[in-house]
Scaffold this active site. Structure first.
Site, PDB file in Angstrom:
ATOM      1  N   ASN A 256       0.801  -2.793   4.966  1.00 39.02           N
ATOM      2  CA  ASN A 256      -0.022  -1.402   5.110  1.00 39.02           C
ATOM      3  C   ASN A 256      -1.623  -1.285   4.307  1.00 39.02           C
ATOM      4  O   ASN A 256      -2.561  -0.346   4.994  1.00 39.02           O
ATOM      5  CB  ASN A 256       0.653  -0.430   5.017  1.00 39.02           C
ATOM      6  CG  ASN A 256       0.071   0.984   4.683  1.00 39.02           C
ATOM      7  OD1 ASN A 256      -0.620   1.613   5.964  1.00 39.02           O
ATOM      8  ND2 ASN A 256       0.041   1.686   3.655  1.00 39.02           N
TER       9      ASN A 256
ATOM     10  N   TYR B 261     -15.616  -3.070   8.913  1.00 32.62           N
ATOM     11  CA  TYR B 261     -14.248  -2.700   8.832  1.00 32.62           C
ATOM     12  C   TYR B 261     -13.403  -2.877  10.277  1.00 32.62           C
ATOM     13  O   TYR B 261     -12.536  -3.568  10.179  1.00 32.62           O
ATOM     14  CB  TYR B 261     -14.177  -0.942   8.672  1.00 32.62           C
ATOM     15  CG  TYR B 261     -12.490  -0.504   8.976  1.00 32.62           C
ATOM     16  CD1 TYR B 261     -11.663  -0.773   7.550  1.00 32.62           C
ATOM     17  CD2 TYR B 261     -12.958   0.151   9.880  1.00 32.62           C
ATOM     18  CE1 TYR B 261     -11.072  -0.079   7.909  1.00 32.62           C
ATOM     19  CE2 TYR B 261     -11.200   1.044   9.510  1.00 32.62           C
ATOM     20  CZ  TYR B 261      -9.978   0.433   8.795  1.00 32.62           C
ATOM     21  OH  TYR B 261      -9.331   1.028   8.557  1.00 32.62           O
TER      22      TYR B 261
ATOM     23  N   THR C 149      -6.204  11.124   4.980  1.00 32.03           N
ATOM     24  CA  THR C 149      -5.691  10.278   3.895  1.00 32.03           C
ATOM     25  C   THR C 149      -6.881  10.662   2.619  1.00 32.03           C
ATOM     26  O   THR C 149      -7.762  11.096   3.223  1.00 32.03           O
ATOM     27  CB  THR C 149      -4.548   8.912   4.512  1.00 32.03           C
ATOM     28  OG1 THR C 149      -6.040   8.345   4.772  1.00 32.03           O
ATOM     29  CG2 THR C 149      -3.860   8.834   4.862  1.00 32.03           C
ATOM     30  N   GLU C 150      -6.821   9.474   1.854  1.00 34.28           N
ATOM     31  CA  GLU C 150      -7.105   9.280   0.681  1.00 34.28           C
ATOM     32  C   GLU C 150      -8.362   8.220   1.597  1.00 34.28           C
ATOM     33  O   GLU C 150      -9.216   8.125   0.600  1.00 34.28           O
ATOM     34  CB  GLU C 150      -6.442   8.500  -0.328  1.00 34.28           C
ATOM     35  CG  GLU C 150      -5.907   9.467  -1.106  1.00 34.28           C
ATOM     36  CD  GLU C 150      -5.461   8.582  -2.197  1.00 34.28           C
ATOM     37  OE1 GLU C 150      -5.498   7.402  -2.693  1.00 34.28           O
ATOM     38  OE2 GLU C 150      -4.907   9.285  -3.363  1.00 34.28           O
ATOM     39  N   PHE C 151      -7.992   7.833   2.766  1.00 36.21           N
ATOM     40  CA  PHE C 151      -9.302   6.745   3.500  1.00 36.21           C
ATOM     41  C   PHE C 151     -10.386   6.952   3.513  1.00 36.21           C
ATOM     42  O   PHE C 151     -11.314   6.437   2.539  1.00 36.21           O
ATOM     43  CB  PHE C 151      -8.061   6.813   4.869  1.00 36.21           C
ATOM     44  CG  PHE C 151      -9.493   5.599   5.544  1.00 36.21           C
ATOM     45  CD1 PHE C 151      -9.257   4.313   6.180  1.00 36.21           C
ATOM     46  CD2 PHE C 151      -9.753   6.180   6.323  1.00 36.21           C
ATOM     47  CE1 PHE C 151      -9.217   3.214   6.375  1.00 36.21           C
ATOM     48  CE2 PHE C 151     -11.141   5.149   7.460  1.00 36.21           C
ATOM     49  CZ  PHE C 151     -10.985   3.992   7.472  1.00 36.21           C
TER      50      PHE C 151
ATOM     51  N   GLY D 181       0.868  -1.470  -0.422  1.00 33.88           N
ATOM     52  CA  GLY D 181      -0.029  -0.053  -0.017  1.00 33.88           C
ATOM     53  C   GLY D 181       0.831   1.351  -0.022  1.00 33.88           C
ATOM     54  O   GLY D 181       0.728   2.607   0.934  1.00 33.88           O
TER      55      GLY D 181
ATOM     56  N   SER E  18      -5.886  -0.618  13.311  1.00 31.93           N
ATOM     57  CA  SER E  18      -6.549   0.583  13.384  1.00 31.93           C
ATOM     58  C   SER E  18      -7.411   0.985  15.060  1.00 31.93           C
ATOM     59  O   SER E  18      -7.379  -0.467  15.134  1.00 31.93           O
ATOM     60  CB  SER E  18      -7.540   0.529  12.368  1.00 31.93           C
ATOM     61  OG  SER E  18      -8.926   1.747  12.612  1.00 31.93           O
TER      62      SER E  18
ATOM     63  N   ARG F 293      -0.883  -1.178  -6.279  1.00 34.90           N
ATOM     64  CA  ARG F 293      -1.962  -1.929  -7.600  1.00 34.90           C
ATOM     65  C   ARG F 293      -1.341  -0.420  -8.388  1.00 34.90           C
ATOM     66  O   ARG F 293      -1.469  -0.947  -9.632  1.00 34.90           O
ATOM     67  CB  ARG F 293      -3.053  -1.723  -7.014  1.00 34.90           C
ATOM     68  CG  ARG F 293      -3.872  -2.998  -6.585  1.00 34.90           C
ATOM     69  CD  ARG F 293      -5.068  -2.651  -6.487  1.00 34.90           C
ATOM     70  NE  ARG F 293      -5.338  -1.852  -5.388  1.00 34.90           N
ATOM     71  CZ  ARG F 293      -6.787  -1.355  -5.353  1.00 34.90           C
ATOM     72  NH1 ARG F 293      -7.649  -2.148  -5.424  1.00 34.90           N
ATOM     73  NH2 ARG F 293      -6.421  -0.303  -3.609  1.00 34.90           N
TER      74      ARG F 293
ATOM     75  N   LEU G 190      -7.849   8.632  13.432  1.00 31.83           N
ATOM     76  CA  LEU G 190      -8.240   9.045  12.523  1.00 31.83           C
ATOM     77  C   LEU G 190      -6.715  10.317  11.600  1.00 31.83           C
ATOM     78  O   LEU G 190      -5.839  10.329  11.599  1.00 31.83           O
ATOM     79  CB  LEU G 190      -8.755  10.437  12.616  1.00 31.83           C
ATOM     80  CG  LEU G 190     -10.470  10.868  12.506  1.00 31.83           C
ATOM     81  CD1 LEU G 190     -10.829  11.699  14.282  1.00 31.83           C
ATOM     82  CD2 LEU G 190     -11.391   9.804  11.815  1.00 31.83           C
TER      83      LEU G 190
END
Ligand code: 8X3
Length: 248
Positions: free
Chosen positions: A82, A148, A183-185, A8, A135, A33, A180
């Site tokens: 990650n 999640y 990021t793009e999360f 990641g 997390s 990816r 928190l």
């Protein structure tokens, strides 16, 4: 020079960790990816590195990619697991089964595939370190977090089991559990809905990916006889998975 493999790495915590570990002298295998993003990261790295493009959700792709690594990139001293995402934030009865499967496939099964592909060499050398990115959601569930949270709880428990199994081999195994992080999360979670994603980090000072990278670097830099087994990192404005002070 030690070699770290980071999954990641094309954005967020993975990207920031790659940058920091490169500054600290690690040779890197940066995985993800998105070839174009990894190429952009590559241009910012200061140490020898290799791009490895694969999808952690595809079991054969993971093993084939890792098999392709050549010396000196095929001796991995540090694995940072990650890669992972949230998909959707809906009550269980309304959530999409596709979203649920994507999280189990990426956050759990993907992490298992990468670990399984690299573990034998660490066991054989009786050396290595694995850091799993969990997390706060794996420590406590929050409303609509259902799968999640479950996927990250699996990361937490697997980390513990892996540490037990690796104990005779001198391999350090730990997990970091961020709250928190801006990021793009959330953009991924909300499928590109940027205003909704931005609202997650509004009126508080969220962690940055660099903050989390610093903490990972701390786990890495601990002396060989020290394992940071479990590190929860939150913004000061966040007290638990869902208690957040949005007054700042
Ligand atoms: C990311 C943190 O609080 O959005 O794993 O679940 S949270």
């Amino acid at each position: 020079m030690k070699t770290a493999l980071i999954t990641g790495a094309s954005s967020g915590i993975g990207w920031a960790t790659a940058l920091l570990l490169s500054k600290q002298g690690f040779r890197l295998v940066i995985c993800g990816r998105r070839q174009n993003k990894l190429q952009a990261l590559s241009e910012a790295l200061e140490t020898p590195h290799q791009i490895l493009t694969f999808d952690v959700r595809k079991r054969q792709e993971v093993f084939d990619a890792i098999e392709r690594l050549e010396a000196p990139f095929n001796t991995i001293d540090l694995l940072v697991n990650n890669a992972g995402n949230a998909h959707g934030l809906d009550p269980a009865h309304e959530a999409s089964l596709d979203d649920w499967e994507a999280m189990i496939d990426g956050n759990v099964k993907g992490l298992l595939y990468v670990t399984k592909a690299l573990l034998p060499q660490m066991i054989a050398r009786k050396n290595g370190q694995i850091i799993n990115v969990g997390s706060i959601a794996g420590k406590e569930a929050y409303p609509k977090g259902n799968v999640y949270c479950a996927s990250k709880a699996a990361v937490d428990r697997f980390t513990e089991g892996l540490r037990l199994d690796c104990n005779p081999f001198g391999i350090r195994v730990g997990a970091i559990h961020p709250g928190l992080v801006a990021t793009e999360f959330s953009e991924v979670r909300f499928k590109g809905d940027q205003p909704r994603a931005a609202s997650v980090y509004a009126k508080l000072q969220a962690l940055t990916a660099a903050d989390v990278a610093q903490a990972i670097a701390y786990m890495v830099a601990a002396p060989a006889h020290v394992t940071i087994a479990d590190l929860t990192i939150l913004p000061t404005d966040q007290a638990s998975a869902y208690v957040v002070n949005r007054n700042t």
